[in-house]
Write an enzyme that holds these catalytic residues in place. Structure first.
Site, PDB file in Angstrom:
ATOM      1  N   GLU A   1      74.507  14.426   0.951  1.00  0.00           N
ATOM      2  CA  GLU A   1      74.116  13.107   1.460  1.00  0.00           C
ATOM      3  C   GLU A   1      73.728  12.295   0.228  1.00  0.00           C
ATOM      4  O   GLU A   1      72.723  12.587  -0.421  1.00  0.00           O
ATOM      5  CB  GLU A   1      72.930  13.231   2.420  1.00  0.00           C
ATOM      6  CG  GLU A   1      72.397  11.893   2.901  1.00  0.00           C
ATOM      7  CD  GLU A   1      71.043  11.992   3.596  1.00  0.00           C
ATOM      8  OE1 GLU A   1      70.211  11.096   3.392  1.00  0.00           O
ATOM      9  OE2 GLU A   1      70.820  12.972   4.341  1.00  0.00           O
TER      10      GLU A   1
ATOM     11  N   ARG B   1      70.117   4.431  -2.470  1.00  0.00           N
ATOM     12  CA  ARG B   1      68.969   3.841  -3.171  1.00  0.00           C
ATOM     13  C   ARG B   1      69.335   3.386  -4.578  1.00  0.00           C
ATOM     14  O   ARG B   1      68.539   2.734  -5.233  1.00  0.00           O
ATOM     15  CB  ARG B   1      67.830   4.870  -3.262  1.00  0.00           C
ATOM     16  CG  ARG B   1      67.031   5.009  -1.985  1.00  0.00           C
ATOM     17  CD  ARG B   1      65.754   5.763  -2.232  1.00  0.00           C
ATOM     18  NE  ARG B   1      66.025   7.117  -2.695  1.00  0.00           N
ATOM     19  CZ  ARG B   1      65.658   8.211  -2.049  1.00  0.00           C
ATOM     20  NH1 ARG B   1      65.010   8.100  -0.913  1.00  0.00           N
ATOM     21  NH2 ARG B   1      65.914   9.398  -2.532  1.00  0.00           N
TER      22      ARG B   1
ATOM     23  N   THR C   1      70.083   6.690   3.356  1.00  0.00           N
ATOM     24  CA  THR C   1      69.286   5.470   3.136  1.00  0.00           C
ATOM     25  C   THR C   1      70.143   4.220   3.363  1.00  0.00           C
ATOM     26  O   THR C   1      70.087   3.260   2.589  1.00  0.00           O
ATOM     27  CB  THR C   1      68.640   5.455   1.721  1.00  0.00           C
ATOM     28  OG1 THR C   1      68.245   6.784   1.372  1.00  0.00           O
ATOM     29  CG2 THR C   1      67.393   4.573   1.711  1.00  0.00           C
TER      30      THR C   1
ATOM     31  N   LYS D   1      67.672  12.612  12.655  1.00  0.00           N
ATOM     32  CA  LYS D   1      66.942  13.037  11.467  1.00  0.00           C
ATOM     33  C   LYS D   1      65.442  12.919  11.773  1.00  0.00           C
ATOM     34  O   LYS D   1      65.001  11.889  12.285  1.00  0.00           O
ATOM     35  CB  LYS D   1      67.347  12.126  10.305  1.00  0.00           C
ATOM     36  CG  LYS D   1      66.509  12.229   9.046  1.00  0.00           C
ATOM     37  CD  LYS D   1      67.124  11.321   7.990  1.00  0.00           C
ATOM     38  CE  LYS D   1      66.195  11.071   6.835  1.00  0.00           C
ATOM     39  NZ  LYS D   1      66.864  10.399   5.725  1.00  0.00           N
TER      40      LYS D   1
END
Length: 210
Positions: free
Chosen positions: A42, A46, A70, A130
């Site tokens: 993953e 960011r 993110t 999640k």
């Protein structure tokens, strides 16, 4: 979440959550993951390098299971999908982003840590979620309490997962897999220490398959 993708993540049991600051690190890191038995990542959005890193990983390893993390808006969804991500992960539950992913036909795993968010996700047709930030939100006890009323929900705890607690998380009913950074720490990636990352990945694979 397509069943085949969920089955893949369940098989891996742990998903390395990767922060890439330099695009040049992407392929050596993918190679290290693949060769040491964990062909999944993953890549968090960011950093500026994330999109191109996903693209380079996908080109070098077409069969690798690669997601984008993110992801906060539809623009990032487009960029991640175009780069070759096959699933999207978010820290929270944004119904607009979820619906956009559904329109674009890409799997979405939003972050939740309370009953209201779980019910909102279910209303949107999602049952694989999640749990984030896992340890700060109450850890395994909180997961057990949250999952009890929602019998169709499965979770991927992320945030504070380490080699010392990943086994206990995975032993929890309906925890499908965990997201973790300990085997792919940014300092190791930035140092290009592929040997140590490889060792930690092998150790993680062994640990979660005991």
């Amino acid at each position: 979440m397509p069943q085949t993708l969920l089955e893949k993540l369940k098989k891996f049991k742990v998903v390395p959550v990767i922060q890439i600051d330099d695009v040049e690190q992407a392929v050596p890191l993918a190679k290290t993951l693949v060769e040491n038995g964990l062909p999944v990542a993953e890549v968090t959005f960011r950093t500026e390098a994330a999109e191109e890193a996903i693209r380079k990983m996908r080109e070098a390893y077409p069969d690798m299971c690669i997601g984008a993390g993110t992801v906060l808006n539809s623009g990032q969804v487009d960029r991640a999908k175009d780069a070759g991500a096959e699933f999207i992960v978010a820290p929270g539950l944004n119904p607009n982003t979820v619906r956009y992913c559904q329109q674009q036909g890409i799997a979405m795993v939003p972050g939740v840590n309370n009953p209201s968010q779980i019910e909102q996700a279910m209303e949107l047709g999602l049952t694989f979620l999640k749990f984030f930030p896992a340890e700060a939100s109450g850890g395994i006890n909180m997961i057990k309490a949250l999952l009890a009323p929602y019998v169709d929900v499965e979770m991927m705890p992320t945030g504070g997962i380490s080699k010392s607690n990943v086994g206990a998380y995975l032993a929890t009913d309906r925890v499908a897999c965990c997201g973790g950074t300990w085997m792919v720490a940014p300092a190791l990636i930035n140092a290009g220490d592929w040997e140590e990352i490889g060792r930690l990945v092998r150790e993680a694979v062994e640990l979660v398959n005991q």
